[in-house]
Design a protein around this motif. Structure first.
Motif, PDB file in Angstrom:
ATOM      1  N   ALA A 126      32.682  -3.088 -62.884  1.00 11.21           N
ATOM      2  CA  ALA A 126      32.214  -3.994 -61.832  1.00 11.21           C
ATOM      3  C   ALA A 126      33.301  -4.170 -60.773  1.00 11.21           C
ATOM      4  N   GLY A 127      32.875  -4.115 -59.519  1.00  7.34           N
ATOM      5  CA  GLY A 127      33.812  -4.222 -58.409  1.00  7.34           C
ATOM      6  C   GLY A 127      34.130  -2.888 -57.781  1.00  7.34           C
ATOM      7  N   TYR A 128      33.634  -1.796 -58.376  1.00  5.56           N
ATOM      8  CA  TYR A 128      33.864  -0.451 -57.845  1.00  5.56           C
ATOM      9  C   TYR A 128      32.525   0.230 -57.615  1.00  5.56           C
ATOM     10  N   ASP A 129      32.450   1.053 -56.576  1.00  6.27           N
ATOM     11  CA  ASP A 129      31.257   1.819 -56.257  1.00  6.27           C
ATOM     12  C   ASP A 129      31.328   3.161 -56.981  1.00  6.27           C
ATOM     13  N   PRO A 130      30.326   3.512 -57.796  1.00  9.38           N
ATOM     14  CA  PRO A 130      30.372   4.801 -58.502  1.00  9.38           C
ATOM     15  C   PRO A 130      30.592   5.991 -57.576  1.00  9.38           C
ATOM     16  N   ALA A 131      30.084   5.879 -56.349  1.00  8.70           N
ATOM     17  CA  ALA A 131      30.206   7.000 -55.419  1.00  8.70           C
ATOM     18  C   ALA A 131      31.635   7.223 -54.958  1.00  8.70           C
ATOM     19  N   THR A 132      32.496   6.234 -55.141  1.00  9.93           N
ATOM     20  CA  THR A 132      33.874   6.350 -54.646  1.00  9.93           C
ATOM     21  C   THR A 132      34.871   6.713 -55.740  1.00  9.93           C
ATOM     22  N   LEU A 133      34.402   6.995 -56.945  1.00  6.75           N
ATOM     23  CA  LEU A 133      35.320   7.366 -58.008  1.00  6.75           C
ATOM     24  C   LEU A 133      36.053   8.657 -57.664  1.00  6.75           C
ATOM     25  N   SER A 134      37.222   8.815 -58.240  1.00  8.35           N
ATOM     26  CA  SER A 134      37.989  10.028 -57.979  1.00  8.35           C
ATOM     27  C   SER A 134      37.278  11.237 -58.582  1.00  8.35           C
ATOM     28  N   ALA A 135      37.684  12.417 -58.134  1.00  7.89           N
ATOM     29  CA  ALA A 135      37.072  13.659 -58.611  1.00  7.89           C
ATOM     30  C   ALA A 135      38.059  14.471 -59.435  1.00  7.89           C
ATOM     31  N   ARG A 136      39.001  13.820 -60.085  1.00 10.54           N
ATOM     32  CA  ARG A 136      40.024  14.557 -60.823  1.00 10.54           C
ATOM     33  C   ARG A 136      39.409  15.396 -61.938  1.00 10.54           C
ATOM     34  N   TYR A 137      38.455  14.804 -62.661  1.00  9.25           N
ATOM     35  CA  TYR A 137      37.876  15.523 -63.789  1.00  9.25           C
ATOM     36  C   TYR A 137      37.173  16.795 -63.318  1.00  9.25           C
ATOM     37  N   ILE A 138      36.322  16.678 -62.304  1.00  6.80           N
ATOM     38  CA  ILE A 138      35.589  17.845 -61.812  1.00  6.80           C
ATOM     39  C   ILE A 138      36.548  18.843 -61.182  1.00  6.80           C
ATOM     40  N   THR A 139      37.582  18.378 -60.505  1.00  3.36           N
ATOM     41  CA  THR A 139      38.568  19.281 -59.911  1.00  3.36           C
ATOM     42  C   THR A 139      39.223  20.139 -60.987  1.00  3.36           C
ATOM     43  N   ARG A 140      39.614  19.506 -62.106  1.00  5.03           N
ATOM     44  CA  ARG A 140      40.208  20.273 -63.196  1.00  5.03           C
ATOM     45  C   ARG A 140      39.183  21.207 -63.830  1.00  5.03           C
ATOM     46  N   LEU A 141      37.959  20.726 -64.018  1.00 10.70           N
ATOM     47  CA  LEU A 141      36.911  21.555 -64.613  1.00 10.70           C
ATOM     48  C   LEU A 141      36.679  22.812 -63.781  1.00 10.70           C
ATOM     49  N   LEU A 142      36.623  22.662 -62.458  1.00  9.34           N
ATOM     50  CA  LEU A 142      36.441  23.816 -61.587  1.00  9.34           C
ATOM     51  C   LEU A 142      37.591  24.805 -61.744  1.00  9.34           C
ATOM     52  N   ARG A 143      38.805  24.278 -61.872  1.00  7.01           N
ATOM     53  CA  ARG A 143      39.965  25.162 -62.032  1.00  7.01           C
ATOM     54  C   ARG A 143      39.856  25.969 -63.323  1.00  7.01           C
ATOM     55  N   VAL A 144      39.422  25.322 -64.394  1.00  2.80           N
ATOM     56  CA  VAL A 144      39.272  26.024 -65.671  1.00  2.80           C
ATOM     57  C   VAL A 144      38.173  27.073 -65.587  1.00  2.80           C
ATOM     58  N   LEU A 145      37.055  26.724 -64.963  1.00  2.00           N
ATOM     59  CA  LEU A 145      35.954  27.684 -64.832  1.00  2.00           C
ATOM     60  C   LEU A 145      36.368  28.888 -64.000  1.00  2.00           C
ATOM     61  N   ARG A 146      37.068  28.637 -62.883  1.00  2.00           N
ATOM     62  CA  ARG A 146      37.490  29.740 -62.012  1.00  2.00           C
ATOM     63  C   ARG A 146      38.435  30.702 -62.735  1.00  2.00           C
ATOM     64  N   ALA A 147      39.242  30.168 -63.660  1.00  2.00           N
ATOM     65  CA  ALA A 147      40.235  31.004 -64.338  1.00  2.00           C
ATOM     66  C   ALA A 147      39.644  31.812 -65.489  1.00  2.00           C
ATOM     67  N   ASP A 148      38.386  31.555 -65.853  1.00  2.00           N
ATOM     68  CA  ASP A 148      37.812  32.237 -67.004  1.00  2.00           C
ATOM     69  C   ASP A 148      37.349  33.643 -66.613  1.00  2.00           C
ATOM     70  N   PRO A 149      37.808  34.683 -67.320  1.00  2.00           N
ATOM     71  CA  PRO A 149      37.460  36.065 -66.936  1.00  2.00           C
ATOM     72  C   PRO A 149      36.126  36.543 -67.468  1.00  2.00           C
ATOM     73  N   HIS A 150      35.423  35.704 -68.222  1.00  2.00           N
ATOM     74  CA  HIS A 150      34.212  36.164 -68.890  1.00  2.00           C
ATOM     75  C   HIS A 150      32.922  35.657 -68.250  1.00  2.00           C
ATOM     76  N   LEU A 151      32.981  34.583 -67.464  1.00  2.00           N
ATOM     77  CA  LEU A 151      31.727  34.019 -66.951  1.00  2.00           C
ATOM     78  C   LEU A 151      31.294  34.714 -65.661  1.00  2.00           C
ATOM     79  N   TRP A 152      30.004  34.683 -65.437  1.00  2.00           N
ATOM     80  CA  TRP A 152      29.388  35.274 -64.233  1.00  2.00           C
ATOM     81  C   TRP A 152      29.000  34.120 -63.323  1.00  2.00           C
ATOM     82  N   TRP A 153      29.494  34.120 -62.082  1.00  2.00           N
ATOM     83  CA  TRP A 153      29.328  32.976 -61.179  1.00  2.00           C
ATOM     84  C   TRP A 153      28.471  33.379 -59.989  1.00  2.00           C
TER      85      TRP A 153
END
Length: 725
Positions: A126-153
């Protein structure tokens, strides 16, 4: 090119009995069109995880993802446009069998970090807008996905890319020789053998099975159950956090039983964990699946009560982590059943070894995070380990630090799940303090700032009309203790504290809380506190840190199996005023609930809780009270005629004796059970194995005598001497 690549990818996955991941990024409509095209090539069962049902496709919301545990599918679509739930993603990936495809739909790569993810609501306070939360988790997730040599994007607006070389490579497969059917790996055969040995060998030698998803842990339970029911007349009880979690156990047992002619008989039955402890059946064997998802106190009671018991849990689970479970439960096993045996099932069954999707899931969700190596911190000392607050923007760029930090939290709190990593990185009111030794994390605490509401909101909380998310202490002061001003104060709540097992009991935790207390006071906060499942050990720790109880929950929490307790340390004059009010209400509430809500509290814990509520001397007793006590304990006065004096005397005498270590555990338990919690005579006799009321009374007389000699004045001791002659 899309169709040919997809066909080639499916063929390669099936040939290797491994899984492959396809990431599809773009607009909602475009991503879902590609997913439907991929589904069209599936020849097996399919599943769509998202909020919108697709025509002709089995669809399940992320909130119901645990229903897929034990299920297998050929093709899975996980729609992150509906929100990226780490728990759901990990759980549903585990349902994809070898040879299958997993498809992750995401917003466009460049806008995903700023996407208003519906899952943000789960970690917003309470007191924070969900839309304004940081994106650290997704930023790291994207980095891990980009580094994977097996997935097709696949990305909207971009040409269809060729398949990555990693998706087509053949990884080495270790040779696996299975001992005998129906077991599918040597690991599984050994697990079945261990279960059978527990059921038929020496008593009080439990087996503990630990495995990652897809290793056939639950199947081993089913195979062993079927064998026992085939060979003998026995009663086997299976328990787990949820009935559907163990359906594979029952399904396999039924299947094997139907294919054989039984020589024995018996019954395989599910009993919920709380019911199993409350009304223990006369089971020949108890199987506990997903044990990390069951409160530790219930597991402890099962271990003590059932001489033949098997515990099984998942290493990286969604009910809780088996690694943390093993570390913490091992102490109890060593104490109660030193002959216990641990087995780890490593070889996968649902897919082949070296599966790239499993490796990616571990990295992306940090399910393989490990605390610092013991040898690196063995000589750490609190005085030589500085305490720092971590900048979380830097934390996501320091993967080794993040792994050690999260690994330590996993070890300390075995109910940790992948969602906790998202809260760690993006929780809006969270501060992370760490102590490091030569760069390695030895201790950490997560602290959230709470309160600061205006008077109108405080009134709404007090009246029960508002329950602001993420402000547990502030809300509890008003909603449970009736202190309307409470939510207006600004305080800090310790959410978690973890000390590396290799350096515990050296003062790291106490030093960490002392630092946070001083920091909070310097920042002008009104209080520091915490909430946790009450145990005697934790109550002593927090008392040493200056935090005293102000509320205890009336029911045991499902998450911990304990009554939750709030502890409070005032840091300002306003905080001290609120603390005085809260402690008085705590005293009243505890006294009222002693023979109702708190009648099941453990004696040692209740003694510690009472310390905050009882007088430190016997000054409240008058001459008649002392005479009644002596007449009961040293003569033949009836219990009821002296009951008022006994009930006034026992709490303070008991807490004093416990603090000095001058009372035996069984004596303390008797005094608490009968005098403080006011159980009746038949209950008391049954609890302690006494013959009846007469023996209960004699045991109470014997328990009170040394306490009276210790606390009575000269006139009391003179009276005792007269009666003894």
């Amino acid at each position: 090119m899309f169709d040919s690549n997809l066909t080639q990818l499916r063929h390669k996955a099936r040939d290797l009995h491994q899984r492959r991941l396809i990431v599809v990024s773009g607009s909602v409509a475009w991503c879902r069109e590609r997913a439907v095209e991929i589904f069209a090539t599936s020849t097996g069962e399919t599943l769509w995880i998202g909020d919108e049902a697709r025509h002709g496709i089995a669809t399940l919301g992320a909130a119901r993802s645990r229903k897929v545990l034990g299920r297998e599918v050929d093709t899975l679509v996980f729609d992150a446009h509906c929100g990226f739930d780490p728990d759901a993603f990990g759980a549903t990936l585990g349902a994809v069998r070898g040879g299958g495809l997993a498809v992750l739909l995401t917003p466009p790569v460049v806008t995903w970090p700023t996407f208003n993810d519906p899952q943000n609501r789960r970690i917003t306070v309470a007191g924070y807008d969900p839309a304004t939360l940081s994106a650290r988790y997704i930023t790291r997730l994207l980095r891990v996905l980009r580094a994977d040599p097996h997935l097709w994007w696949l990305q909207e607006g971009e040409p269809i890319p060729p398949l990555p070389s990693g998706a087509l490579e053949t990884l080495p497969q270790p040779a696996e020789h299975v001992a005998h059917a129906p077991c599918r790996t040597t690991d599984q055969a050994r697990a079945v053998e261990a279960i059978l040995h527990t059921a038929t060998g020496h008593r009080h030698r439990p087996a503990v099975l630990i495995a990652d998803r897809g290793r056939g842990k639950s199947a081993a339970l089913g195979i062993a159950a079927a064998h026992l029911l085939h060979e003998r007349d026995c009663y086997i009880v299976v328990t787990a956090p949820r009935r559907d979690a163990v359906e594979p156990v029952f399904a396999l047992a039924r299947s094997l039983a139907a294919s054989e002619t039984p020589h024995g008989g018996g019954l395989l039955e599910f009993v919920p964990p709380d019911e199993l402890v409350r009304h223990p059946p006369a089971a020949d064997l108890v199987m506990v699946d997903e044990a990390a998802g069951i409160p530790a106190p219930l597991l402890a009671q099962m271990l003590v009560h059932f001489p033949r018991i098997v515990f099984a849990t998942t290493v990286h689970g969604y009910e809780g982590t088996g690694r943390g479970f093993a570390l913490r439960f091992q102490r109890l096993l060593d104490r109660e059943t030193p002959g216990w045996r641990a087995l780890q099932l490593k070889t996968p069954i649902r897919w082949s070894p070296n599966d790239p999707v499993e490796a990616l899931a571990f990295r992306a969700l940090l399910m393989d995070a490990r605390a610092a190596p013991e040898e690196a911190i063995a000589d750490a000392d609190p005085d030589g380990c500085p305490i720092d607050f971590i900048d979380r923007d830097q934390l996501i760029s320091d993967e080794p630090l993040l792994c050690e930090l999260f690994g330590l939290l996993v070890n300390a709190h075995y109910r940790t799940t992948p969602l906790d990593l998202r809260h760690l990185l993006d929780g809006p009111n969270l501060d992370i303090a760490v102590q490091r030794h030569q760069g390695h994390v030895v201790a950490t605490a997560l602290m959230a700032r709470e309160g600061g509401f205006d008077a109108a909101t405080a009134r709404a909380i007090w009246s029960g009309r508002r329950r602001p998310q993420g402000h547990l202490l502030a809300q509890s002061l008003a909603a449970y203790l009736g202190i309307e001003e409470g939510p207006q104060l600004i305080g800090a709540r310790i959410l978690r504290i973890a000390v590396h097992p290799a350096v515990q009991r050296r003062g790291f935790g106490t030093a960490l809380i002392a630092h946070l207390t001083a920091t909070s006071q310097a920042q002008g906060l009104d209080y520091l506190g915490s909430s946790f499942g009450a145990t005697a050990e934790l109550m002593r720790f927090w008392a040493a840190c200056g935090c005293r109880p102000i509320r205890i929950g009336h029911r045991r929490e499902a998450s911990s199996g304990q009554h939750s307790v709030l502890v409070f340390h005032p840091l300002s004059q306003r905080g001290q005023r609120i603390d005085a009010q809260a402690r008085e209400r705590y005293r009243r509430n505890l006294q009222v609930g002693l023979n109702s809500s708190f009648a099941d509290l453990e004696p040692e814990l209740l003694t510690l809780l009472l310390e905050e509520t009882v007088p430190t001397s016997g000054d409240t007793l008058d001459t008649h009270d002392w005479h009644d006590l002596v007449a009961f304990a040293f003569a033949l006065r009836g219990y009821e005629s002296a009951q008022a004096a006994i009930e006034r005397f026992t709490p303070f005498a008991l807490t004093q004796a416990s603090a000095d270590g001058q009372i035996a555990d069984d004596v303390r338990a008797l005094l608490i059970f009968k005098i403080i919690q006011r159980h009746d005579w038949p209950e008391t006799a049954a609890q302690f194995g006494f013959a009846g009321r007469r023996e209960c009374v004699e045991r109470l007389r014997a328990a009170l005598r040394p306490l009276l000699l210790r606390h009575g004045d000269d006139s009391v001791r003179d009276l005792i001497e007269q009666l003894s002659n």
